[in-house]
Design an enzyme around this catalytic site. Sequence first.
Site, mmCIF file in Angstrom:
data_model
loop_
_atom_site.group_PDB
_atom_site.id
_atom_site.type_symbol
_atom_site.label_atom_id
_atom_site.label_comp_id
_atom_site.label_asym_id
_atom_site.label_seq_id
_atom_site.Cartn_x
_atom_site.Cartn_y
_atom_site.Cartn_z
ATOM 1 N N ASP A 1 0.814 -1.228 0.000
ATOM 2 C CA ASP A 1 0.000 0.000 0.000
ATOM 3 C C ASP A 1 0.841 1.269 0.000
ATOM 4 O O ASP A 1 0.438 2.294 0.543
ATOM 5 C CB ASP A 1 -0.966 0.018 1.205
ATOM 6 C CG ASP A 1 -1.894 -1.183 1.192
ATOM 7 O OD1 ASP A 1 -2.242 -1.644 0.101
ATOM 8 O OD2 ASP A 1 -2.253 -1.668 2.292
ATOM 9 N N LYS B 1 1.868 2.270 -5.069
ATOM 10 C CA LYS B 1 2.505 1.807 -6.308
ATOM 11 C C LYS B 1 1.616 2.084 -7.516
ATOM 12 O O LYS B 1 2.093 2.429 -8.590
ATOM 13 C CB LYS B 1 2.774 0.283 -6.217
ATOM 14 C CG LYS B 1 3.677 -0.106 -5.064
ATOM 15 C CD LYS B 1 3.758 -1.607 -4.879
ATOM 16 C CE LYS B 1 2.484 -2.258 -4.380
ATOM 17 N NZ LYS B 1 2.083 -1.909 -3.009
ATOM 18 N N GLY C 1 -4.535 -4.286 -3.834
ATOM 19 C CA GLY C 1 -5.547 -3.265 -4.121
ATOM 20 C C GLY C 1 -4.783 -2.007 -4.480
ATOM 21 O O GLY C 1 -4.201 -1.377 -3.614
ATOM 22 N N HIS C 2 -4.707 -1.700 -5.761
ATOM 23 C CA HIS C 2 -3.924 -0.554 -6.225
ATOM 24 C C HIS C 2 -4.887 0.546 -6.673
ATOM 25 O O HIS C 2 -5.787 0.298 -7.474
ATOM 26 C CB HIS C 2 -3.012 -0.967 -7.386
ATOM 27 C CG HIS C 2 -1.963 -1.965 -6.977
ATOM 28 N ND1 HIS C 2 -1.006 -2.442 -7.820
ATOM 29 C CD2 HIS C 2 -1.734 -2.566 -5.774
ATOM 30 C CE1 HIS C 2 -0.218 -3.298 -7.171
ATOM 31 N NE2 HIS C 2 -0.653 -3.394 -5.935
ATOM 32 N N GLN D 1 2.002 -5.974 -3.362
ATOM 33 C CA GLN D 1 2.443 -6.060 -1.969
ATOM 34 C C GLN D 1 3.728 -5.214 -1.787
ATOM 35 O O GLN D 1 4.007 -4.356 -2.601
ATOM 36 C CB GLN D 1 2.687 -7.512 -1.526
ATOM 37 C CG GLN D 1 1.417 -8.340 -1.391
ATOM 38 C CD GLN D 1 0.864 -8.838 -2.713
ATOM 39 O OE1 GLN D 1 1.556 -9.493 -3.460
ATOM 40 N NE2 GLN D 1 -0.387 -8.560 -2.978
HETATM 41 P P1 GDP Z 1 -0.819 0.420 -3.587
HETATM 42 O O1 GDP Z 1 -1.421 -0.862 -3.168
HETATM 43 O O2 GDP Z 1 0.654 0.468 -3.312
HETATM 44 O O3 GDP Z 1 -1.110 0.800 -5.015
HETATM 45 O O4 GDP Z 1 -1.462 1.553 -2.656
HETATM 46 P P2 GDP Z 1 -3.025 1.681 -2.241
HETATM 47 O O5 GDP Z 1 -3.793 2.128 -3.411
HETATM 48 O O6 GDP Z 1 -3.496 0.464 -1.528
HETATM 49 O O7 GDP Z 1 -2.937 2.803 -1.125
HETATM 50 C C1 GDP Z 1 -2.447 4.082 -1.400
HETATM 51 C C2 GDP Z 1 -3.546 5.121 -1.089
HETATM 52 O O8 GDP Z 1 -2.986 6.402 -0.995
HETATM 53 C C3 GDP Z 1 -4.596 5.214 -2.186
HETATM 54 O O9 GDP Z 1 -5.835 5.498 -1.601
HETATM 55 C C4 GDP Z 1 -4.110 6.391 -3.035
HETATM 56 O O10 GDP Z 1 -5.156 7.045 -3.744
HETATM 57 C C5 GDP Z 1 -3.567 7.282 -1.945
HETATM 58 N N1 GDP Z 1 -2.465 8.164 -2.347
HETATM 59 C C6 GDP Z 1 -1.510 7.963 -3.293
HETATM 60 N N2 GDP Z 1 -0.588 8.947 -3.245
HETATM 61 C C7 GDP Z 1 -0.997 9.792 -2.262
HETATM 62 C C8 GDP Z 1 -0.440 10.988 -1.708
HETATM 63 O O11 GDP Z 1 0.620 11.469 -2.094
HETATM 64 N N3 GDP Z 1 -1.149 11.569 -0.693
HETATM 65 C C9 GDP Z 1 -2.301 11.058 -0.213
HETATM 66 N N4 GDP Z 1 -2.904 11.701 0.781
HETATM 67 N N5 GDP Z 1 -2.834 9.917 -0.694
HETATM 68 C C10 GDP Z 1 -2.180 9.291 -1.703
HETATM 69 P P1 IMO Z 2 -0.870 -4.135 -2.293
HETATM 70 O O1 IMO Z 2 -0.416 -4.675 -3.617
HETATM 71 C C1 IMO Z 2 -0.915 -4.583 2.062
HETATM 72 C C2 IMO Z 2 -0.870 -8.672 3.634
HETATM 73 C C3 IMO Z 2 -2.120 -9.142 4.347
HETATM 74 C C4 IMO Z 2 -1.495 -10.124 5.339
HETATM 75 C C5 IMO Z 2 -0.366 -10.752 4.537
HETATM 76 C C6 IMO Z 2 -0.727 -12.100 3.913
HETATM 77 O O2 IMO Z 2 -2.164 -3.438 -2.335
HETATM 78 O O3 IMO Z 2 0.234 -3.342 -1.669
HETATM 79 P P2 IMO Z 2 -2.265 -12.817 1.863
HETATM 80 O O4 IMO Z 2 -3.728 -12.624 1.632
HETATM 81 O O5 IMO Z 2 -1.403 -12.232 0.810
HETATM 82 O O6 IMO Z 2 -1.901 -14.245 2.175
HETATM 83 O O7 IMO Z 2 -1.974 -12.013 3.234
HETATM 84 O O8 IMO Z 2 -0.058 -9.842 3.504
HETATM 85 N N1 IMO Z 2 -1.106 -8.151 2.260
HETATM 86 C C7 IMO Z 2 -1.064 -6.857 1.943
HETATM 87 N N2 IMO Z 2 -0.911 -5.767 2.708
HETATM 88 N N3 IMO Z 2 -1.019 -4.452 0.721
HETATM 89 C C8 IMO Z 2 -1.142 -5.537 -0.066
HETATM 90 O O9 IMO Z 2 -1.128 -5.458 -1.423
HETATM 91 C C9 IMO Z 2 -1.212 -6.808 0.542
HETATM 92 N N4 IMO Z 2 -1.367 -8.062 0.065
HETATM 93 C C10 IMO Z 2 -1.279 -8.878 1.128
HETATM 94 O O10 IMO Z 2 -2.768 -8.070 5.002
HETATM 95 O O11 IMO Z 2 -0.911 -9.417 6.405
HETATM 96 MG MG MG Z 3 -2.894 -1.572 -1.829
#
Ligand code: GDP
Ligand code: IMO
Ligand code: MG
Length: 440
Positions: free
Chosen positions: A18, A21, A45-46, A233
């Site tokens: 999270d 990316k 979840g991107h 991840q």
């Molecule tokens: P990923 O899994 O690495 O793609 O990241 P996620 O989407 O799960 O979580 C990142 C969250 O931060 C998302 O809700 C993005 O919309 C949000 N986000 C991305 N860049 C920024 C930033 O610079 N500032 C803030 N406040 N939110 C951001």
């Molecule tokens: P993105 O791509 C954050 C964590 C789960 C758990 C561990 C194992 O959005 O960054 P799993 O279901 O993979 O066997 O769970 O890994 N986990 C993540 N945490 N971002 C993710 O993906 C994750 N994918 C798995 O919360 O701790």
């Molecule tokens: Mg994510």
Amino acid sequence: MRAISVPGTCVIGLQWGDEAKGKIVDLLTKGRRYVVRYQGGANAGHTVVVGDEVYKLSLLPSGVLTPGVTCMITGGVVLNPAKVLDEVDELVSRGITLDGDSLKISDRTHVILPWHFAEDRVLDSSTGGESIGTTQRGIGPCYRDKVARSHAIRLGDMYRPDFRDRIHHITAEKNRVLAAMVADGEFEPLDANAIHSQYAEFAERLQPFVADTTELLLTSLECGEQVLFEGAQGSLLDVDHGTYPYVTSSNSSGVGISNGSGVPGKYLDRVLGVVKAYSTRVGGGPFPTELEDDTGQYLRDRGNEYGTVTRRPRRCGWLDAVAIRYTARLGGVDALCVMLMDVLSGLDEIAICTAYEIDGRRTTAFPSHVDDLRRVKPIYETVSGWREEIDHITSYDELPAAAKGYLDRISDLIGCPVDVVSVGPGREQTIVVNESLAKC
Ligand code: GDP
Ligand code: IMO
Ligand code: MG
């Protein structure tokens, strides 16, 4: 803002996932032949924000919102067919073109089947200690079957004449195992006929997308075309190099790119490490810099730190430079993208973990055993915070001096330049620090 483009780039998370990316991949997509997801599955979840539209992507690469780019899911991914089809349907309903030219899914991907969800539920609650807290998407059980080989089904198997027989055989085996694993009275045997007919329908709908992605990728790279690799991840969740066993079941650090995609290292030109300006973690496992206080809640509220997939509150803490230096070295990271900098506005002081103390000794080495990581005491350095909001800032020079000081210190401690700073979820809320990364 200007579009960003560099050749042969890999985007990986350097923390526990999270790191944002998805936003970086979206920004780097323009001009690529392929954007590739190569490991993980629908546990990811991107998020990509385009104007007022928010897209949450689990299996489809984050390049999918840029017209003219082919997105690819390679063999290292575990594929939930229902989920990928739902994502395709949703995007098509939102006006995105997705057909056999713009989406390729490897026939080598391993398929998530109903027993994997059941096994994930049982296994996660039976670790004998703190639970892993998986996303319950069947990821671990599917990878386990892949490695064990006898009960695995790959996407390509779904088009073979013996597919029906294999489903019947494996369902019978799994029913026996699950009956022993699940508490009395809670076990409902899986129905092989129903599973076969459901998955035969998935196979038919997926057929236009199925391809030998290894062949396509190698041919493309041999011709010098540009490819972007999107890690899922974060590196600390890597099954071999992360905080085992509190990890996911794939190689989510830089080491996973070749085995997940089938592309040799010589084509992987440039690795961008994505980090949040602080730390978060979802699920169980040690987290040395965790803040279970008002500051932790401040970060959670301002960063909207609730899981994209499960909506679980994310655990929050200070940036851990020991852990990130380790994952940056492991991934061969060339430059950092520091995300969510805007979340830190309003803090008088910001702490950075620069070393660990363990058994009275100071170390900057990241422990290999989770029990040792649990015992470390973070050693902090404190830097000045800044009060002003920065989410509207578009150039590095306009950032408050304290924010620039914080970024410089991160760069020094991790040993990589900061090429991108993100100050909000939108595409335009991005500061490109290294101008060589930006092309008009
Ligand atoms: P990923 O899994 O690495 O793609 O990241 P996620 O989407 O799960 O979580 C990142 C969250 O931060 C998302 O809700 C993005 O919309 C949000 N986000 C991305 N860049 C920024 C930033 O610079 N500032 C803030 N406040 N939110 C951001
Ligand atoms: P993105 O791509 C954050 C964590 C789960 C758990 C561990 C194992 O959005 O960054 P799993 O279901 O993979 O066997 O769970 O890994 N986990 C993540 N945490 N971002 C993710 O993906 C994750 N994918 C798995 O919360 O701790
Ligand atoms: Mg994510």
